[in-house]
Design an enzyme around this catalytic site. Sequence first.
Site, PDB file in Angstrom:
ATOM      1  CG  HIS A   1      -0.330  -0.004   2.541  1.00 22.22           C
ATOM      2  ND1 HIS A   1       0.321   1.087   3.072  1.00 22.22           N
ATOM      3  CD2 HIS A   1      -0.255  -0.970   3.494  1.00 22.22           C
ATOM      4  CE1 HIS A   1       0.763   0.805   4.291  1.00 22.22           C
ATOM      5  NE2 HIS A   1       0.435  -0.445   4.563  1.00 22.22           N
TER       6      HIS A   1
ATOM      7  CB  CYS B   1       1.790  -3.455   5.457  1.00 21.90           C
ATOM      8  SG  CYS B   1       0.195  -4.170   5.899  1.00 21.90           S
TER       9      CYS B   1
END
Length: 224
Positions: free
Chosen positions: A164, A180
């Site tokens: 992301h 992440c």
Amino acid sequence: MLGTRREILLGGLALLGAAAVRKPAFAAASSYFDGTLVDNGVTFRRTNFAKIDRKWHRQVVKYFSSEPIGTVVVDTRHHFLYVIMENKTAIRYGVGVGREGFKWFGRATIDAKSLWPRWTPPPEMRKRHPELPEFVAGGSPKNPLGPRAMYLHRDGVDTGYRFHGTLEPWSIGKDASSGCIRMFNEDAIDLYQRCPIGTAVQVLPHIADQAESTTQVSQTTPVE
């Protein structure tokens, strides 16, 4: 096999956590942005790539791998993400990865994608940080996922990890997240366009220093 140094997936905590990278003072943080861009009707701050070390810029490199073309390979030690291309080349992106205790390695696939995703802090995170809201709307300037999210699954099960964007471009090239893989917002948009559902992903502790820069890829300009 997908695993972590704790030999477990950290589930929802993998989405985001208190960053290990200290935020610069306001003036210094502002210098990482330069104007705005518009993407699908949402205005966001443009990354000031003149401020960023060139090694973290998106670029085409010579790359040797036995993985099929189109595979995404993440080198967590050197903070690079590669999309394997033809003729022994790859597109390389600078990324931020999990801090100590939140690193993970293994195979996965991109089984879902979201444009300007909504962010919902998982219950475990809200227990640790009760000041967090129940959710942050997609497109909000306070949404830590940025303009794109690609959701990593294994055997059809959501791992809790994503590729992301970020609100903190100074964290690229560092161990900064709860697992992440974060990217410059412009790079998250670019990767989203290149990776269809089903794209294979391999996250490795490190890759031998075998990728030599050849050509910088021009930064993607979002469109209305």
